[in-house]
Design an enzyme around this catalytic site. Structure first.
Site, short mmCIF file in Angstrom:
data_model
loop_
_atom_site.label_atom_id
_atom_site.label_comp_id
_atom_site.label_asym_id
_atom_site.label_seq_id
_atom_site.Cartn_x
_atom_site.Cartn_y
_atom_site.Cartn_z
N GLU A 18 23.54 10.03 -24.65
CA GLU A 18 23.18 8.72 -24.11
C GLU A 18 24.31 7.70 -24.23
O GLU A 18 24.08 6.49 -24.20
CB GLU A 18 21.92 8.21 -24.82
CG GLU A 18 20.71 9.08 -24.53
CD GLU A 18 19.57 8.82 -25.50
OE1 GLU A 18 18.72 7.98 -25.20
OE2 GLU A 18 19.55 9.45 -26.56
N SER A 146 16.05 10.22 -23.63
CA SER A 146 16.32 10.00 -22.20
C SER A 146 15.75 11.10 -21.31
O SER A 146 16.28 11.34 -20.22
CB SER A 146 17.82 9.87 -21.93
OG SER A 146 18.29 8.70 -22.52
N TYR A 216 17.33 5.79 -15.12
CA TYR A 216 18.62 5.10 -15.10
C TYR A 216 19.29 5.01 -13.74
O TYR A 216 20.23 4.24 -13.57
CB TYR A 216 19.60 5.79 -16.06
CG TYR A 216 19.08 5.85 -17.46
CD1 TYR A 216 18.89 4.67 -18.18
CD2 TYR A 216 18.75 7.05 -18.07
CE1 TYR A 216 18.39 4.70 -19.47
CE2 TYR A 216 18.25 7.09 -19.35
CZ TYR A 216 18.08 5.91 -20.05
OH TYR A 216 17.59 5.94 -21.31
N ARG A 255 10.48 0.86 -30.17
CA ARG A 255 9.66 0.92 -28.95
C ARG A 255 8.85 2.21 -28.96
O ARG A 255 9.40 3.30 -29.09
CB ARG A 255 10.57 0.90 -27.72
CG ARG A 255 9.94 0.33 -26.46
CD ARG A 255 10.78 0.68 -25.25
NE ARG A 255 10.61 2.07 -24.91
CZ ARG A 255 11.60 2.87 -24.48
NH1 ARG A 255 12.83 2.44 -24.34
NH2 ARG A 255 11.33 4.13 -24.20
N ASP A 257 6.48 4.97 -27.16
CA ASP A 257 6.11 5.52 -25.85
C ASP A 257 4.71 6.13 -25.95
O ASP A 257 4.43 6.91 -26.88
CB ASP A 257 7.10 6.61 -25.42
CG ASP A 257 8.45 6.03 -25.02
OD1 ASP A 257 8.54 4.79 -24.85
OD2 ASP A 257 9.41 6.81 -24.88
N GLU A 270 6.26 9.18 -28.72
CA GLU A 270 7.44 9.12 -29.60
C GLU A 270 7.74 7.68 -29.96
O GLU A 270 7.26 6.75 -29.31
CB GLU A 270 8.66 9.75 -28.93
CG GLU A 270 9.07 9.02 -27.67
CD GLU A 270 10.56 9.12 -27.36
OE1 GLU A 270 11.34 9.58 -28.21
OE2 GLU A 270 10.94 8.68 -26.27
N ASN A 272 11.01 5.13 -30.51
CA ASN A 272 12.46 4.93 -30.33
C ASN A 272 12.89 3.86 -31.32
O ASN A 272 12.34 2.76 -31.33
CB ASN A 272 12.74 4.47 -28.91
CG ASN A 272 12.24 5.49 -27.89
OD1 ASN A 272 12.85 6.53 -27.70
ND2 ASN A 272 11.10 5.21 -27.27
N GLY A 276 17.07 1.20 -25.51
CA GLY A 276 18.02 0.60 -24.58
C GLY A 276 17.99 -0.92 -24.63
O GLY A 276 16.94 -1.53 -24.82
N1 ADP Z 1 2.49 14.98 -23.49
C1 ADP Z 1 2.91 14.39 -22.38
N2 ADP Z 1 2.06 14.19 -21.33
C2 ADP Z 1 2.50 13.60 -20.19
N3 ADP Z 1 3.77 13.19 -19.98
C3 ADP Z 1 4.65 13.35 -20.98
C4 ADP Z 1 4.27 13.95 -22.22
N4 ADP Z 1 5.37 13.99 -23.02
C5 ADP Z 1 6.38 13.44 -22.30
N5 ADP Z 1 5.96 13.05 -21.08
C6 ADP Z 1 6.81 12.43 -20.04
O1 ADP Z 1 8.16 12.74 -20.33
C7 ADP Z 1 8.91 11.54 -20.63
C8 ADP Z 1 9.88 11.79 -21.79
O2 ADP Z 1 9.16 12.18 -22.95
P1 ADP Z 1 9.36 11.50 -24.37
O3 ADP Z 1 8.49 12.24 -25.34
O4 ADP Z 1 9.15 10.02 -24.28
O5 ADP Z 1 10.88 11.86 -24.74
P2 ADP Z 1 12.29 11.13 -24.48
O6 ADP Z 1 12.02 9.80 -23.84
O7 ADP Z 1 12.88 11.02 -25.84
O8 ADP Z 1 13.06 12.08 -23.64
C9 ADP Z 1 7.86 10.50 -20.94
O9 ADP Z 1 8.37 9.20 -20.65
C10 ADP Z 1 6.71 10.92 -20.04
O10 ADP Z 1 6.95 10.48 -18.70
MG MG Z 2 10.57 8.42 -24.36
#
Ligand code: ADP
Ligand code: MG
Length: 315
Positions: A18, A146, A216, A255, A257, A270, A272, A276
């Site tokens: 990143e 990301s 992005y 932040r 998610d 998750e 963060n 960003g």
């Molecule tokens: N269990 C889940 N169900 C639905 N969508 C998911 C799930 N896990 C991740 N996502 C999708 O994938 C994206 C990235 O996952 P995330 O766990 O936030 O990891 P990172 O942002 O660190 O790559 C999320 O913003 C969401 O859009």
């Molecule tokens: Mg995420």
């Protein structure tokens, strides 16, 4: 009155996947801090050494790094050794939050909702994953950000390629139940009892596909802030985010998610700990909706900088 933080370093760039986002975050933070009268200086940890960092004699630093070595507790540990106060979470909370599997275990221990999951080594056979979790599911590398290496699996044939993709980033993968619904993210400031969530943001990506491109590059993704949720649900999502942050021991800023399923139940994905901070980033968006400018947000985060490891008595 001008804030007096002494000589301030803005750590940016770094060497993670990143890096490019961090270069933008750091440039934005440094410019804003200068406009607020802070004596701020950029420092790229991807090209300069720790010895050079010590030589800079910063009175405090703003960490605008993302991903490995910047958000995962390593630079935080180095700053503890150098006795330089820094923004955001300490080494342990940073390291925990960087590991999506460890994070989920902590949340489950505290009874907080996170999608059902399984872990799998990279040399294991992924075909059984769907038996436990059902389909669709999502496979991700537990330490990446990301959306790199994240793949949705709709049919059993996609399990092997998704597993192989995630294994390009990590030795172990996280498989998670896919939550159909709305995607939310919640900026958080403060620490302990002073933790406070900012307005909730809803992310609406084309075909619900919020990947690196849509984060992005493209401008098709829409962001609604404050998210269109009724006040009780908004408060529920904010309280959950604050608890998720507190139980990981986060501080300064972060932040969360979250996915909101079709019955309006929130599920934590998750945390963060160094999100960003570009002009288009989500934490500044939430701050703006709360009436806080980008510059004030940067100063507010900087004001919370400290060393988190308590020195032994007598030091
Ligand atoms: N269990 C889940 N169900 C639905 N969508 C998911 C799930 N896990 C991740 N996502 C999708 O994938 C994206 C990235 O996952 P995330 O766990 O936030 O990891 P990172 O942002 O660190 O790559 C999320 O913003 C969401 O859009
Ligand atoms: Mg995420």
């Amino acid at each position: 009155m001008k804030p007096s933080f002494g000589r301030v370093g803005v750590l940016y760039g770094g060497s993670s996947a990143e890096r490019d986002v961090s270069l933008m975050s750091g440039a934005g933070v440094c410019k804003a801090l200068r406009e607020q009268g802070v004596d701020a200086h950029l420092f790229d940890t991807g090209v300069r050494s720790l010895a050079e960092l010590a030589d800079e004699r910063f009175d405090r630093v703003f960490i605008a790094l993302h991903g490995r070595y910047g958000e995962d507790g390593t630079i935080q540990g180095a700053l503890e050794l150098l006795h330089i106060p820094y923004t955001g979470s300490g080494p342990l909370a940073s390291c925990l939050a960087m590991d999506k599997i460890a994070t989920k275990r902590v949340w489950l221990h505290h009874g907080l909702p996170t999608p059902r999951f399984a872990t799998l080594d990279c040399n294991a056979d992924p075909r059984g994953l769907a038996d436990d979790l059902g389909l669709p599911l999502i496979i991700k590398p537990p330490h990446e950000g990301s959306t790199l290496g994240v793949m949705r699996v709709d049919v059993v044939d996609q399990l092997a390629p998704a597993h192989a993709l995630a294994c390009r980033f990590d030795d172990q993968v996280l498989a998670e139940q896919f939550i159909r619904g709305r995607e939310l993210t919640v900026p958080i400031l403060g620490a302990g009892a002073g933790t406070r969530a900012l307005p909730v943001i809803e992310i609406v990506a084309p075909q619900g596909n919020y990947d690196y491109e849509h984060k992005y590059v493209s401008n098709e993704t829409q962001y609604h802030c404050p998210a269109d949720l009724d006040p009780a649900l908004t408060r529920q999502v904010q309280t959950l985010s604050e608890e998720a942050y507190r139980v990981l021991g986060c501080e300064g800023w972060g932040r969360a998610d979250i996915m909101l399923d079709d019955q309006n139940r929130p599920w934590l994905l998750e945390m963060n700990t160094s999100p960003g901070m570009t002009g288009h980033s989500l934490v500044p968006m939430g701050a703006k909706a709360a009436g806080m400018s980008y510059g004030r947000l940067c100063v507010e985060i900087l004001a919370t900088a400290r060393c988190k490891v308590r020195a032994p008595a007598g030091h």
